[in-house]
Design an enzyme around this catalytic site. Structure first.
Site, PDB file in Angstrom:
ATOM      1  N   GLU A   1      43.133  34.632  48.911  1.00  0.00           N
ATOM      2  CA  GLU A   1      44.488  34.403  48.399  1.00  0.00           C
ATOM      3  C   GLU A   1      45.349  33.586  49.353  1.00  0.00           C
ATOM      4  O   GLU A   1      46.153  32.755  48.923  1.00  0.00           O
ATOM      5  CB  GLU A   1      45.170  35.743  48.075  1.00  0.00           C
ATOM      6  CG  GLU A   1      44.704  36.398  46.783  1.00  0.00           C
ATOM      7  CD  GLU A   1      43.364  37.104  46.892  1.00  0.00           C
ATOM      8  OE1 GLU A   1      42.859  37.224  48.027  1.00  0.00           O
ATOM      9  OE2 GLU A   1      42.816  37.533  45.857  1.00  0.00           O
TER      10      GLU A   1
ATOM     11  N   HIS B   1      46.285  47.742  40.448  1.00  0.00           N
ATOM     12  CA  HIS B   1      46.189  46.769  39.357  1.00  0.00           C
ATOM     13  C   HIS B   1      47.375  46.905  38.412  1.00  0.00           C
ATOM     14  O   HIS B   1      47.265  46.608  37.232  1.00  0.00           O
ATOM     15  CB  HIS B   1      44.881  46.961  38.574  1.00  0.00           C
ATOM     16  CG  HIS B   1      43.639  46.627  39.339  1.00  0.00           C
ATOM     17  ND1 HIS B   1      43.126  47.436  40.306  1.00  0.00           N
ATOM     18  CD2 HIS B   1      42.808  45.548  39.283  1.00  0.00           C
ATOM     19  CE1 HIS B   1      42.028  46.894  40.814  1.00  0.00           C
ATOM     20  NE2 HIS B   1      41.809  45.747  40.217  1.00  0.00           N
TER      21      HIS B   1
HETATM   22  C1  LIG Z   1      41.726  40.438  47.821  1.00  0.00           C
HETATM   23  C2  LIG Z   1      41.197  40.587  46.435  1.00  0.00           C
HETATM   24  N1  LIG Z   1      41.303  39.571  45.567  1.00  0.00           N
HETATM   25  C3  LIG Z   1      40.834  39.678  44.309  1.00  0.00           C
HETATM   26  C4  LIG Z   1      40.260  40.837  43.873  1.00  0.00           C
HETATM   27  C5  LIG Z   1      39.775  40.963  42.432  1.00  0.00           C
HETATM   28  N2  LIG Z   1      38.335  41.217  42.388  1.00  0.00           N
HETATM   29  C6  LIG Z   1      37.812  42.450  42.254  1.00  0.00           C
HETATM   30  S1  LIG Z   1      36.126  42.464  42.356  1.00  0.00           S
HETATM   31  C7  LIG Z   1      36.096  40.753  42.517  1.00  0.00           C
HETATM   32  C8  LIG Z   1      34.790  40.065  42.675  1.00  0.00           C
HETATM   33  C9  LIG Z   1      34.071  40.631  43.867  1.00  0.00           C
HETATM   34  O1  LIG Z   1      32.906  39.927  44.107  1.00  0.00           O
HETATM   35  P1  LIG Z   1      31.916  40.376  45.252  1.00  0.00           P
HETATM   36  O2  LIG Z   1      32.689  40.632  46.508  1.00  0.00           O
HETATM   37  O3  LIG Z   1      30.822  39.406  45.328  1.00  0.00           O
HETATM   38  O4  LIG Z   1      31.406  41.808  44.789  1.00  0.00           O
HETATM   39  P2  LIG Z   1      30.540  42.137  43.478  1.00  0.00           P
HETATM   40  O5  LIG Z   1      31.505  42.428  42.386  1.00  0.00           O
HETATM   41  O6  LIG Z   1      29.676  40.969  43.213  1.00  0.00           O
HETATM   42  O7  LIG Z   1      29.770  43.363  43.841  1.00  0.00           O
HETATM   43  C10 LIG Z   1      37.367  40.222  42.514  1.00  0.00           C
HETATM   44  C11 LIG Z   1      37.694  38.802  42.638  1.00  0.00           C
HETATM   45  C12 LIG Z   1      40.191  41.889  44.812  1.00  0.00           C
HETATM   46  N3  LIG Z   1      39.663  43.079  44.480  1.00  0.00           N
HETATM   47  N4  LIG Z   1      40.653  41.736  46.063  1.00  0.00           N
END
Ligand SMILES: Cc1ncc(C[n+]2csc(CCOP(=O)(O)OP(=O)(O)O)c2C)c(N)n1
Ligand SMILES: Cc1ncc(C[n+]2csc(CCOP(=O)(O)OP(=O)(O)O)c2C)c(N)n1
Ligand SMILES: [Mg+2]
Ligand SMILES: [Mg+2]
Lengths: 340, 322, 340, 322
Positions: free
Chosen positions: D59, D126
């Site tokens: 972000e 959220h």
């Molecule tokens: C700082 C932040 N920005 C955005 C989000 C929204 N968000 C939740 S899960 C996710 C994707 C996470 O991807 P990854 O770290 O690869 O984990 P996976 O879901 O693949 O296990 C996002 C963008 C968040 N939780 N935290």
């Protein structure tokens, strides 16, 4: 294969003209900063004064390899690079002295200055923040189809610990932007030694983790700085993606005017890290016979005269007038109405 | 006669906490052998080996680390080099530390020390007053001491409290404000204090603006007005009772803060007083904040950006005529 | 020399008992998550359901190597690791179903659960934030003179792009904390592929830049996961500083209940990455003759019975009563007064 | 009859901006071929190749990148996946984007789209409404549209404005709120709107609370009360004139927001009205906010954490008797 190899400068033909030009910027920076320190001591400058003493070679080597049309976001110890990028000493003095005629019009001060419209970004204090900002400028250029340009920014060893630095560099790597990031590892962040800042052998070891090219450079050796920065800037310009340049050096002065830097160890000062880049560069150009001592002396005179004249001029310039101040934070005119 | 500054009081409170409570430690940029950018931890690293630690320039991780340590029963004190840099650790403060107890029933006793407020030449990034930002988020205690005594006793209380405390110190007071000795008694931090009694109007304020307001009140005394000055001391929780009692006496209210004008302490105080004490007011409540621009660097601009004794006095004169 | 070498698991004697135990946790996680998905479809669960299908082997391999007294901050796909660390399925179901008797009492839900007092941290959503929090817990333990303990947390490929992750890992490296960070590179962050997330060859290349040990692991191969995690946890426990474990795998389901994961390419699904760790592990233990198919079937029955019984129980439990709710965010009693 | 949702309006505004202005691009997590977590950019990556880009989970860098691009004349739209995650980019928003024009005279035209507010089961991370945080900082425009039409026209205006705009969309309205067609005319975003005229009391509100307030007003109409409902539309700048004009008609004021209770929009509105329109008030102005805890996960808790038509109606009944 994305993880580029790490290069360090190897000696080949150096351009004497460029070297001397760079030296002149360094000398100007050194003398201008001495003036700034004096103006602070005499109470003419309010607020912090942050000097780049000992870091001029590294700083200038980046600035001098940038062109008009490039984007440059210098940090606190980059007076030499700023001059090389084209900032006159007028902007520096006006900003430090708070002249209403300066590019920051007294609204911001000291090293928080720039002319963003001319690709010369004005840093915010929060370390690391400029990496992504320069990246954004490069993405804008890419949208406009401009090629052959470079964006560059500098940071200290301490600044590499910020999340902002990490996010910005990673973003630039993903986008394969023509970005050069110069890390001046002057062994301390304020008083905090490297041992409390990171645990890797050398910060250049971070490059592989971003899939970008890393370079090491001897930060107080102008010859080496010019060579490595030339290579890094050229690589970025040619489309090889972000370049991380890590220099080792010492700052030969406190963090700001009030700091005596007593935390810098005697051993470090006596080591090659502690060499003054001005002396190293001067000896080098004298040895090479690119200039004579007399020529150097006359440069010094010229620069001193210019600094004095500019200072005198700026000291006579008006301060910002709070009665005339608009106190408007918005560029959009219909948002200005007092009742809103 | 020896005297102690606001800054020394903050140092002394930390020294005492380190001395008396083995759970206390200090973490921040340059707080170790250097003693901190403002010297608020001078000599503490030497006096309490291993318990005053230099951090990397990582505000997010500094707070996250403190949260983990607090969960495990420690009492970390985090020094931000300037309040302005706390925005880089804000997420951990407002979303992690502040929500922990409500979510898990596990307390999160940590203190974030914020060197706040403007000084001449500080500029946009070394001058901000961010109390309103933190006070908006549930779960944070926000203290804003304006005296040497309060700096001492409130910091000790902040360290003892089981909740995350945002401790807003004012840089302008660090060296200038002096007291004769450290206090031995303390008013609880959640109580406001009537610093100067009066009957014609109430000024509610806190931190460095307390002193500007007292100067304005002194000025108005020359004209025969008796201005009551209430020092909030903490902005969250906010001691509405003391404010209402004062307004009940004076009928007129001016709220003064050095922070940005939209929202914040002045709006909150007025909203509470008008909701709960409307009938007490003889005139519309007024407020004075900094201007709605970044804090300017130049002393001439800075001096008119924030309220001063003279603009407070003018506002009081206007209020008295309303 | 701080920059540790990168290890990958080499085959040596595997502990059959541990393997089977791990498999049972995986199976429990898989079946429990299927139940959660069903409860979501039938409207019994409100809000997001985040499942770890395909990531059970990696998750369990960390959880099972932790001990009581260690600190563990699982992330969204760690049902298996949570069970192995000692969380009963009661906590999971209560939190998802919002039971007032759950550890989060309906105040927080789904994967945002834990029992911090027991070293089992409750994640916040903001990715990266738990790295420094676990580090802080380890620093607290160090202050108390406790040794031989480990802190562990997990993150996705996407989470490595956060500034918080960088700052936390760097801090842990400086302090040489006994921290294990497991990166589950499931090739996507929500829909975003690795190519838009980072530009290095493998995220394990980040380890050298922090001066910590990196490990690679085949994320859907329980044998390899157990071996590498055993090594990493043991190294951290023995004082070798932070360990970064990077796994390659696929999540075999959408990001959350509403996502069909159509962005995962067919080629990936057909590649070794796409193998289901449950099947791989089951085949392995059958081949090794550690268990029979009949035994596995009876496990499945047992677990299904327990899930049904627990679900039935939790569905009868009271919801939090807003009238009874204190609405107090503070632990300190004298801050509670309504008038403050 | 076809209809268009609040979310579709947001998508349509972005499509139109991309179509008409080559300086516009969109950057955010999963906004590309996936179309965004809420599908606010559905198909846009295909329709505008290269101009709708997936970002890493960064972000801070997302905003920093937008600032650099804006300086160079682009008009970036940044989608935060949830408003709550914008705290990780807050430093770049409040200290870099917001200060740029004041410091350098170079405009910083960018839009940060924040999916705000609570939904059932959203939980503490959220569900947040952060408009008050951003409005506190000088230099940011903060828009909070509460109708489909406003979502469309105000987003177009936000993209056109030369300043950084925090565009607070309400997730609760995304799918539920519908209009028959996109508007062809627009009220400027800095003007509040009297959505429902009345004479007995004024409710000032915005975003999703507009609809709860309208429902409450409809309920009170059964008892013969005519409640005026003012939709702020933007909370910074804040259209005090329209509010004062309404209070002049009704004499009574209730301000309703879904955000946390300390400070924020409700306090700011009341402070302005009492300072400038004290004499217009026949009763103490009242406010209604969410409760002062993190937003709870469980629907039963969430439903009593934020104001609803029924608690607004009760507050109005109380106000009418004051
Ligand atoms: C700082 C932040 N920005 C955005 C989000 C929204 N968000 C939740 S899960 C996710 C994707 C996470 O991807 P990854 O770290 O690869 O984990 P996976 O879901 O693949 O296990 C996002 C963008 C968040 N939780 N935290
Ligand atoms: C995010 C952030 N935190 C804290 C500071 C305060 N600060 C200003 S300069 C500095 C030290 C910087 O050290 P380094 O990056 O090594 O640069 P150097 O001063 O050595 O050139 C610190 C901590 C800051 N500017 N930004
Ligand atoms: Mg340094
Ligand atoms: Mg992933």
């Amino acid at each position: 294969m994305n993880c580029k190899s790490i290069t360090t400068g190897s000696t080949h033909e150096l351009d004497g003209t460029l070297f001397c030009q760079a030296y002149r910027y360094m000398l100007t920076a050194r003398l201008l900063e001495e003036k700034l320190a004096a103006l602070k001591r005499s109470g003419k400058i309010v607020g912090g004064v942050f000097l780049g003493r000992g870091q001029e070679a590294l700083s200038v080597a980046l600035g001098i390899h940038l062109r008009k049309g490039d984007v440059y976001a210098p940090l606190i110890r980059d007076q030499a690079g700023r001059l090389a990028f084209g900032e006159g000493m007028l902007d520096a003095l006006r900003t430090y002295l708070g002249s209403a005629l300066g590019s920051m019009r007294g609204r911001d001060g000291n090293i928080h200055r720039g002319r963003p419209r001319e690709g010369y970004f004005a840093m915010i204090s929060h370390l690391g923040a400029m990496v992504s900002a320069v990246s954004g400028a490069l993405i804008a250029r890419r949208f406009r189809g401009e090629t052959g340009i470079v964006g560059a920014t500098c940071i200290g060893d301490g600044g590499t610990s910020t999340g902002s630095f990490h996010e910005g560099l990673n973003l630039a790597a993903i986008e394969k932007l023509p970005l050069v990031v110069v890390v001046a590892n002057n062994q301390y962040a304020y008083s905090t030694p490297n041992s409390r800042q990171f645990a890797c052998d050398n910060l250049v070891d971070r490059a592989i983790g971003y899939g970008i090219t890393g370079h090491r450079v001897i930060g107080n050796d102008l010859a080496n700085c010019l060579e490595v920065l030339q290579k890094a800037v050229a690589a970025a310009r040619a489309g090889a993606g972000p370049q991380l340049v890590v220099a080792d050096l010492l700052r030969l002065i406190g963090h700001a005017d009030h700091d005596d830097a007593s935390y810098i160890t005697e051993a470090q000062k006596q080591s090659p890290l502690g060499r003054d880049c001005m002396i190293v560069a001067q000896q080098f150009l004298l040895e090479k016979n690119w200039m004579s001592q007399a020529e150097l002396d006359s440069w010094q005179k010229e620069i001193e005269v210019e600094i004095e004249a500019t200072t005198t001029r700026v000291l006579r310039e008006p301060a910002p007038d709070p009665q005339e101040e608009s106190w408007i934070p918005f560029a959009t005119s219909h948002l200005h109405s007092e009742s809103l | 006669m020896t005297s102690i500054t606001y800054l020394e009081a903050i140092r002394a409170a930390q020294a005492r906490a380190l001395e008396e409570d083995s759970r206390v430690f200090i973490y921040g940029q340059d707080v170790g052998s250097f003693g901190g950018a403002f010297k608020a931890t001078k000599n503490l690293a030497k006096e309490f080996p291993g318990r005053v630690m230099d951090s990397p320039i990582s505000e997010d991780a500094m707070i996250g680390m403190a949260i983990g340590a607090a969960i495990e029963g420690m009492r970390p004190i985090i020094e931000m080099q300037f309040a302005d840099f706390s925005t880089c650790g804000l997420n951990q403060i407002v979303n992690h530390a502040a929500t922990l107890f409500y979510r898990t029933e596990v307390p999160c006793p940590l203190v974030v020390r914020l060197p706040c407020g403007g000084t001449s030449g500080g500029g946009p990034f070394h001058s901000q007053s961010l109390e309103a930002i933190y006070a908006h988020f549930p779960g944070l205690v926000v203290m804003t001491p304006g005296t040497v005594e309060d700096a001492y006793t409130m910091l000790l209380e902040a360290i003892n409290i089981d909740d995350p405390v945002i401790f807003c110190e004012h840089k302008f007071l660090y060296y200038h404000l002096k007291a004769e000795a450290l206090p031995t008694m303390a008013l609880p931090s959640n109580k406001a204090r009537v610093t100067r009694p009066g009957r014609d109007a109430t000024v509610v304020t806190y931190s460095a603006m307390l002193h500007e307001s007292l100067a304005a009140a002194a000025e108005l005394a020359h004209d025969g007005y008796e201005i009551e000055v209430v020092d909030l001391r903490s902005v969250k929780p906010l001691d509405t009772d003391t404010i209402l009692a004062s307004v009940a006496r004076t009928g007129r209210l001016l709220v003064v803060s050095e922070a940005f004008p939209w929202g914040g302490v002045t709006a909150e105080v007025i909203a509470r007083v008008t909701a709960e004490g409307f009938g007490l007011l003889d005139a519309p409540p007024q407020r004075l904040n900094a201007r709605d621009t970044p804090v300017p660097y130049h002393p001439a601009l800075w001096g008119t950006h924030r309220p001063t004794a003279s603009t407070i006095a003018s506002a009081l004169h206007r209020l008295l005529k309303l």
